[in-house]
Design a protein around this motif. Structure first.
Motif, PDB file in Angstrom:
ATOM      1  N   VAL A   1       0.846  -1.187   0.000  1.00  0.00           N
ATOM      2  CA  VAL A   1       0.000   0.000   0.000  1.00  0.00           C
ATOM      3  C   VAL A   1       0.885   1.243   0.000  1.00  0.00           C
ATOM      4  CG1 VAL A   1      -1.854   1.236   1.182  1.00  0.00           C
ATOM      5  CG2 VAL A   1      -1.758  -1.265   1.316  1.00  0.00           C
ATOM      6  N   LEU A   2       0.641   2.134  -0.956  1.00  0.00           N
ATOM      7  CA  LEU A   2       1.369   3.404  -1.039  1.00  0.00           C
ATOM      8  C   LEU A   2       0.449   4.518  -0.560  1.00  0.00           C
ATOM      9  CD1 LEU A   2       3.778   5.187  -1.931  1.00  0.00           C
ATOM     10  CD2 LEU A   2       2.755   5.216  -4.233  1.00  0.00           C
ATOM     11  N   LEU A   3       0.923   5.307   0.409  1.00  0.00           N
ATOM     12  CA  LEU A   3       0.137   6.414   0.941  1.00  0.00           C
ATOM     13  C   LEU A   3       0.556   7.724   0.288  1.00  0.00           C
ATOM     14  CD1 LEU A   3       0.081   5.570   4.770  1.00  0.00           C
ATOM     15  CD2 LEU A   3      -1.323   4.643   2.904  1.00  0.00           C
ATOM     16  N   GLU A   4      -0.302   8.725   0.386  1.00  0.00           N
ATOM     17  CA  GLU A   4       0.007  10.024  -0.217  1.00  0.00           C
ATOM     18  C   GLU A   4       1.200  10.691   0.459  1.00  0.00           C
ATOM     19  OE1 GLU A   4      -2.994  13.012   2.217  1.00  0.00           O
ATOM     20  OE2 GLU A   4      -3.642  12.208   0.283  1.00  0.00           O
ATOM     21  N   THR A   5       1.587  10.216   1.627  1.00  0.00           N
ATOM     22  CA  THR A   5       2.779  10.715   2.313  1.00  0.00           C
ATOM     23  C   THR A   5       4.067  10.157   1.708  1.00  0.00           C
ATOM     24  OG1 THR A   5       2.664   8.872   3.873  1.00  0.00           O
ATOM     25  CG2 THR A   5       1.526  10.906   4.495  1.00  0.00           C
ATOM     26  N   GLY A   6       3.930   9.172   0.805  1.00  0.00           N
ATOM     27  CA  GLY A   6       5.086   8.479   0.251  1.00  0.00           C
ATOM     28  C   GLY A   6       5.479   7.258   1.055  1.00  0.00           C
ATOM     29  N   GLU A   7       4.815   7.032   2.181  1.00  0.00           N
ATOM     30  CA  GLU A   7       5.110   5.874   3.020  1.00  0.00           C
ATOM     31  C   GLU A   7       4.503   4.607   2.423  1.00  0.00           C
ATOM     32  OE1 GLU A   7       4.780   8.842   6.848  1.00  0.00           O
ATOM     33  OE2 GLU A   7       3.440   7.121   6.712  1.00  0.00           O
ATOM     34  N   MET A   8       5.180   3.487   2.663  1.00  0.00           N
ATOM     35  CA  MET A   8       4.727   2.187   2.173  1.00  0.00           C
ATOM     36  C   MET A   8       4.313   1.313   3.342  1.00  0.00           C
ATOM     37  SD  MET A   8       4.865   1.875  -1.182  1.00  0.00           S
ATOM     38  CE  MET A   8       4.772   0.092  -1.260  1.00  0.00           C
ATOM     39  N   TYR A   9       3.190   0.617   3.175  1.00  0.00           N
ATOM     40  CA  TYR A   9       2.731  -0.368   4.143  1.00  0.00           C
ATOM     41  C   TYR A   9       2.716  -1.742   3.490  1.00  0.00           C
ATOM     42  CZ  TYR A   9       1.176   2.634   7.970  1.00  0.00           C
ATOM     43  OH  TYR A   9       1.152   3.485   9.041  1.00  0.00           O
ATOM     44  N   ASP A  10       3.275  -2.715   4.178  1.00  0.00           N
ATOM     45  CA  ASP A  10       3.070  -4.115   3.819  1.00  0.00           C
ATOM     46  C   ASP A  10       2.005  -4.630   4.771  1.00  0.00           C
ATOM     47  OD1 ASP A  10       4.905  -4.124   1.813  1.00  0.00           O
ATOM     48  OD2 ASP A  10       6.523  -4.998   2.998  1.00  0.00           O
ATOM     49  N   LEU A  11       0.787  -4.723   4.279  1.00  0.00           N
ATOM     50  CA  LEU A  11      -0.341  -5.126   5.109  1.00  0.00           C
ATOM     51  C   LEU A  11      -0.581  -6.618   4.946  1.00  0.00           C
ATOM     52  CD1 LEU A  11      -2.683  -4.279   6.980  1.00  0.00           C
ATOM     53  CD2 LEU A  11      -4.072  -3.945   4.908  1.00  0.00           C
ATOM     54  N   GLY A  12      -0.265  -7.379   5.977  1.00  0.00           N
ATOM     55  CA  GLY A  12      -0.437  -8.825   5.940  1.00  0.00           C
ATOM     56  C   GLY A  12      -1.640  -9.263   6.738  1.00  0.00           C
ATOM     57  N   ILE A  13      -2.450 -10.127   6.148  1.00  0.00           N
ATOM     58  CA  ILE A  13      -3.653 -10.638   6.807  1.00  0.00           C
ATOM     59  C   ILE A  13      -3.481 -12.132   7.052  1.00  0.00           C
ATOM     60  CG2 ILE A  13      -6.171 -10.677   6.761  1.00  0.00           C
ATOM     61  CD1 ILE A  13      -4.938  -7.885   6.244  1.00  0.00           C
ATOM     62  N   GLN A  14      -3.745 -12.569   8.281  1.00  0.00           N
ATOM     63  CA  GLN A  14      -3.639 -13.983   8.622  1.00  0.00           C
ATOM     64  C   GLN A  14      -4.929 -14.492   9.227  1.00  0.00           C
ATOM     65  OE1 GLN A  14      -0.175 -15.291  10.804  1.00  0.00           O
ATOM     66  NE2 GLN A  14       1.038 -13.559  10.098  1.00  0.00           N
ATOM     67  N   ARG A  15      -5.154 -15.788   9.041  1.00  0.00           N
ATOM     68  CA  ARG A  15      -6.270 -16.458   9.705  1.00  0.00           C
ATOM     69  C   ARG A  15      -5.893 -16.726  11.164  1.00  0.00           C
ATOM     70  NH1 ARG A  15      -8.048 -21.430   5.917  1.00  0.00           N
ATOM     71  NH2 ARG A  15      -8.355 -22.247   8.022  1.00  0.00           N
TER      72      ARG A  15
END
Length: 289
Positions: A94-108
């Motif tokens: 995920v790229l935010l308008e701030t230029g920051e990057m998120y690796d968003l991981g979803i687990q069961r």
């Protein structure tokens, strides 16, 4: 139930996280939320990605393949990509308008796999919270990179052979006037050369993992210890046919150097005949080009 940000450093990403995480946490489906990677290791800098992880119920897991990123990130998301959906984990860039990057991981929640750097922000289930105080296992699906292994002599030897086979194709491509195609082959060679340099410097083989900042970092950090003028080799200009030929030869000389050293170190036969054959064919090509 509040979130714990107390262990996080004073960095711009943390200020953004304090805006975003409560919005995500307000969704009751999220049973646990935690940080991994450099923020979990306390080695983050101002350009580090935020490795944010969520645990959700099995029945709601697939919904998180396509979440509403605009709502989830309070309107800050400007682009995203789903790297992979698996049975037990989903990962979004995920790229935010701030230029920051998120690796968003979803687990069961029934297949929770924590990384050694996991730091809990919040948890609704006491039983689940206990998982963060017990020994954890590395999940390749949700953690960056893999630890290196002791180099296998056969694998390293084959890697050198692969280089020479790839390099032999350059004369064909140049003869046919397909000069820009040589750059594609040089990219393959760069990956092999970086891997060989890293093995030589660290005594560990990270394998042929997909090149990312995470997988390449230990390799790149190590090449200064063994590669001669590494940046000059990797970044040499290829603006014309003469420069293409020069870089082809520079790659060959460096692989020959480090390859022979590795052959001696790991006691395998360096492919002398293969190298000699490729070089002889190259000299024949140059005499007529």
């Amino acid at each position: 139930m509040g979130l714990d940000f107390s262990f996080l450093p004073v960095l711009p990403q943390v200020e953004t996280l304090k805006r975003v995480a409560p919005e995500i946490w307000s969704n009751e489906e999220v049973r646990a939320i935690w940080i991994e990677g450099s923020f979990g290791q306390e080695t983050a800098d101002r350009y580090s990605d935020v490795d944010l992880r969520l645990a959700v119920p099995v029945a709601r897991f697939r919904k998180w393949e396509t979440p509403d990123f605009t709502a989830l990130f309070k309107g800050l998301c400007i682009a995203h990509q789903r790297l992979f959906p698996q049975e037990e984990a989903i990962l979004h860039h995920v790229l935010l308008e701030t230029g920051e990057m998120y690796d968003l991981g979803i687990q069961r929640i029934d297949r929770l796999a924590l990384h050694g750097t996991s730091r809990l922000l919040g948890c609704r289930d006491p039983a689940l919270a206990g998982s963060f105080t017990e020994p954890v296992t590395v999940s390749a699906a949700v953690s960056p990179g893999s630890p290196g292994t002791d180099p296998d002599p056969g694998t390293v030897g084959q890697l050198i052979v692969d280089f020479w086979i790839n390099s032999n194709k350059h004369r064909k491509v140049l003869y046919r006037g397909l000069d820009p195609m040589v750059i594609v082959g040089l990219q393959t060679e760069r990956a092999i050369l970086i891997r060989l340099w890293a093995i030589h410097a660290s005594g560990q083989d990270l394998g042929a993992a997909k090149p990312t900042i995470h997988t390449l970092t230990p390799q790149i950090r190590s090449i200064g210890k063994t590669g001669r003028n590494a940046l000059e080799v990797l970044g040499a200009p290829v603006r014309n046919r003469t420069e293409l030929k020069a870089l082809i030869e520079r790659h060959r000389d460096e692989v020959a150097r480090v390859g022979r050293s590795l052959a001696e170190q790991y006691t395998f036969a360096y492919p002398e005949v293969v190298e000699a054959t490729v070089r002889a064919g190259w000299e024949e090509f140059l005499s007529t080009d």
